[in-house]
Every structure is written in C-alpha cells, then in structure tokens.
Design a protein around this motif. Structure first.
Motif: not given
Length: 148
Positions: A82-85, A91-98, A119-126
C-alpha cells in the motif's frame, strides 16, 4: 475489480473516487464506511486487503483523514504493498517500481480533483517488470531476491 475502503475522514473523497470509477466503467466493490460517522480505519483496511489477498479484487484504494493510518494498517498484511500518494508522480512511481496494489490517500490532504488524477495514474500505470524492481519486491516480501 477495485476494492474501496475508507473511514469517516475519507468518506467524502471516496464518493468522488466512486464517481470517477463509474464514469469510466471500472468495476469496484465498496467495503465502507458508508457515511461520516466515526469508525476505526483498520477495519476497512482489513476488508480491502482481504479482498485483494483472497483474489476477489486486483487493486484497492483506501482513504482516511491523512492516509497514514490506513496505509500502516494495510501494510501489516503479507502480500500488500500500500502506497500513500499525494501527487501523480508518486502514484506512477509506486506502480512502476513497487507494483503497489493499494493506493492510499488522505481525505483531509488531497482535494477531489487531484485525487481523481492520482487514482487515474495509479490505475493506468503498469508495473515495469524490471529485474531490479522485482528483486526489491522480493526482499520486501522476505523472499529470495532471485525469485520472479
């Protein structure tokens, strides 16, 4: 499917996130809370983490007043990242890296417009699937760093 949860401090912001999810036809399950009455955030963190660890949902969004308490509670559960953003870069970095599987936000910290963008960034970043990030996630999970 996205699992949603909040305490009373995150209720209003959760309503904004629900609007975004509905407008974008993104399936979700709301685990509460369902109004502004005072509640204990660890209860809702557990409901969302259980939905993810049991395979009912792929990702989650948790919101409390600051996002801190609910992220601490969620991260006690094995397999949860879980990442506090507070911005889109995080949001992008935690999806990309973590490969974070839960986005946490503070209803008293982040305004509705920014929260929707986060939210949009988090959900759409692989997840990047980069070897060094996989190694680090394995270390977080107390697994052999060479596991994939």
């Amino acid at each position: 499917m996205i699992a949603l949860g909040c305490d009373h401090g995150g209720y209003e912001l959760k309503q904004e996130i629900i609007k975004y999810l509905e407008e974008n036809n993104l399936p979700f399950k709301d685990f509460g809370c369902y109004d502004n009455s005072s509640v204990d955030y660890p209860i809702y963190a557990r409901k969302v983490t259980d939905a993810i660890t049991h395979g009912e949902c792929d990702k989650g969004i948790l919101i409390c007043g600051t996002g801190i308490g609910i992220s601490i509670a969620a991260n006690k559960v094995p397999g949860i990242r879980a990442a506090l953003c507070t911005d889109c870069f995080c949001a992008e970095a935690t999806r990309l890296h973590n490969d974070a599987n839960i986005l946490c936000m503070g209803g008293r910290v982040v305004g509705p417009g920014l929260a929707v963008k986060i939210t949009d960034t988090f959900l759409n970043t692989p997840f990047s699937n980069d070897e060094r990030h996989i190694r680090r996630i394995n270390l977080i999970e107390n697994r052999d760093p060479s596991e994939n």
